[in-house]
Design a protein around this motif. Structure first.
Motif, PDB file in Angstrom:
ATOM      1  N   PRO A  12       0.796  -1.233   0.000  1.00 21.44           N
ATOM      2  CA  PRO A  12       0.000   0.000   0.000  1.00 21.44           C
ATOM      3  C   PRO A  12       0.826   1.280   0.000  1.00 21.44           C
ATOM      4  O   PRO A  12       0.347   2.315  -0.465  1.00 21.44           O
ATOM      5  N   ASP A  13       2.065   1.211   0.499  1.00 20.43           N
ATOM      6  CA  ASP A  13       2.905   2.412   0.514  1.00 20.43           C
ATOM      7  C   ASP A  13       3.221   2.921  -0.883  1.00 20.43           C
ATOM      8  O   ASP A  13       3.686   4.063  -1.051  1.00 20.43           O
ATOM      9  N   GLN A  14       2.975   2.104  -1.902  1.00 22.72           N
ATOM     10  CA  GLN A  14       3.214   2.542  -3.284  1.00 22.72           C
ATOM     11  C   GLN A  14       2.127   3.502  -3.776  1.00 22.72           C
ATOM     12  O   GLN A  14       2.282   4.095  -4.850  1.00 22.72           O
ATOM     13  N   LEU A  15       1.060   3.656  -3.008  1.00 16.71           N
ATOM     14  CA  LEU A  15      -0.017   4.568  -3.398  1.00 16.71           C
ATOM     15  C   LEU A  15       0.346   5.981  -2.950  1.00 16.71           C
ATOM     16  O   LEU A  15       0.224   6.326  -1.781  1.00 16.71           O
ATOM     17  N   MET A  16       0.781   6.799  -3.877  1.00 14.30           N
ATOM     18  CA  MET A  16       1.287   8.138  -3.553  1.00 14.30           C
ATOM     19  C   MET A  16       0.297   9.213  -4.000  1.00 14.30           C
ATOM     20  O   MET A  16      -0.171   9.201  -5.137  1.00 14.30           O
ATOM     21  N   TYR A  17      -0.008  10.118  -3.088  1.00  9.86           N
ATOM     22  CA  TYR A  17      -0.952  11.210  -3.332  1.00  9.86           C
ATOM     23  C   TYR A  17      -0.189  12.384  -3.925  1.00  9.86           C
ATOM     24  O   TYR A  17       0.699  12.951  -3.282  1.00  9.86           O
TER      25      TYR A  17
END
Length: 322
Positions: A12-17
């Motif tokens: 999930p840390d690959q989901l960057m805002y």
């Protein structure tokens, strides 16, 4: 605009805002201000690499919102229309360009957030119960993950069509949720072996169809509850992909049918998609189909939403709100 961007496979840390350029509408497209994006297990497959994708990627196949611009050659849609879609990548964003052929019209009687929550899982439940194995009155079906997004909608549709619905869930609070959706019997698989429990309920080899979105953890025992010439519908991989199956195994277990459907083959035209969506929206408006939005996450918290979904701590539908 703000969007969630994935640059490489992983957790999930690959989901960057991030801030990304505003999209521009082209021919045959509509530009939509996204009211909500639906979260689905397939989004985690795209992120993890189980289903290979090209990166960088804005994930999310499903959403709903208001049309703010209409491209050339588009008919039947105008600015201000509420629309939803279930097969157009890039929905984790404030705005999205969607092919006009991929959107369905949402009636005023259905809120945009509800449409975003209902469409992909609702269309999945619709084709599973109406076409993959057409549920008839008197059928007995097993639905795994009965308190999940697809499972809860599929339970309601199967019960609406006259089936006896048996479900499996992972906790006692989900037992009540699944029963409220129309399941006649609910099995907590963390406390009971579902194969033995089903045989106690209906006898051995008595299930007409198994709808299995869990995959690896439930597949093999699911084959063992089916009646001769029953059907295993494996449509998801929440616990991991199903291992290869020898055709002779299906013979030995009762000349079973096995199918691995995917939405694209059941929504081949806009007309078919709109027809299924109209059924869903009519059922919702009439109070026959209850869409449970279990949690709303801000778009910037998409990583937390993925963790909750993969940790199986969610019930109903999870949506992301820009």
């Amino acid at each position: 605009m703000k969007a969630i961007v994935i640059e490489a496979t992983g957790g999930p840390d690959q989901l960057m805002y991030r801030e990304v350029p505003d999209p521009e509408v082209g021919e045959g497209q509509v530009l939509v201000a996204v009211a909500a994006a639906g979260l689905n297990f397939i989004d985690t497959y795209h992120r993890s690499g189980l289903y290979p994708m090209d990166f960088p990627l804005i994930p999310g196949l499903e959403g709903a919102g208001t049309v703010v611009a209409v491209g050339a050659s588009v008919s039947g849609l105008v600015e201000g229309d509420t629309v939803a879609w279930a097969q157009s990548i890039g929905s984790y964003a404030g705005m999205k360009v969607v092919p006009a052929d991929s959107v369905v019209s949402v009636p005023d009687s259905v809120d945009a957030k509800v449409a975003a929550a209902a469409l992909l899982q609702g269309l999945t439940a619709h084709y599973l119960a109406v076409d993959t194995f057409p549920i008839r009155e008197g059928d007995t079906c097993l639905i795994h993950a009965g308190a999940g997004g697809v499972g809860r909608l599929l339970t309601q549709i199967a019960a609406m069509r006259g089936a006896r619905v048996i479900t499996t869930v992972g906790s006692d609070d989900k037992v009540a949720l699944s029963r409220d959706a129309g399941a006649s019997d609910v099995i907590n698989y963390n406390e009971h072996d579902f194969l033995a429990a089903i045989e106690d309920l209906v006898g051995p080899h008595a299930i007409d169809v198994v709808y299995d979105g869990v995959g690896q953890a439930t597949f093999e025992k699911g084959l063992d509850v089916l009646r001769p010439r029953g059907m295993m519908v494996t449509f998801g991989n929440a616990s991991g992909p199903v291992p290869p199956v020898a055709p002779l195994t299906l013979t030995q277990k009762g000349s079973l049918f096995l199918t691995r459907p995917t939405m694209a083959h059941y929504l081949r035209t806009r007309e078919e998609t709109q027809s299924r969506a109209t059924d869903l929206f009519d059922w919702i408006a009439d109070g026959k189909l209850d869409v449970l939005i279990g949690e709303e996450f801000a778009l910037e918290d998409a990583a937390d939403a993925h963790r909750a979904l993969e940790g199986r701590t969610t019930t109903g539908k999870v949506i992301l709100v820009p």
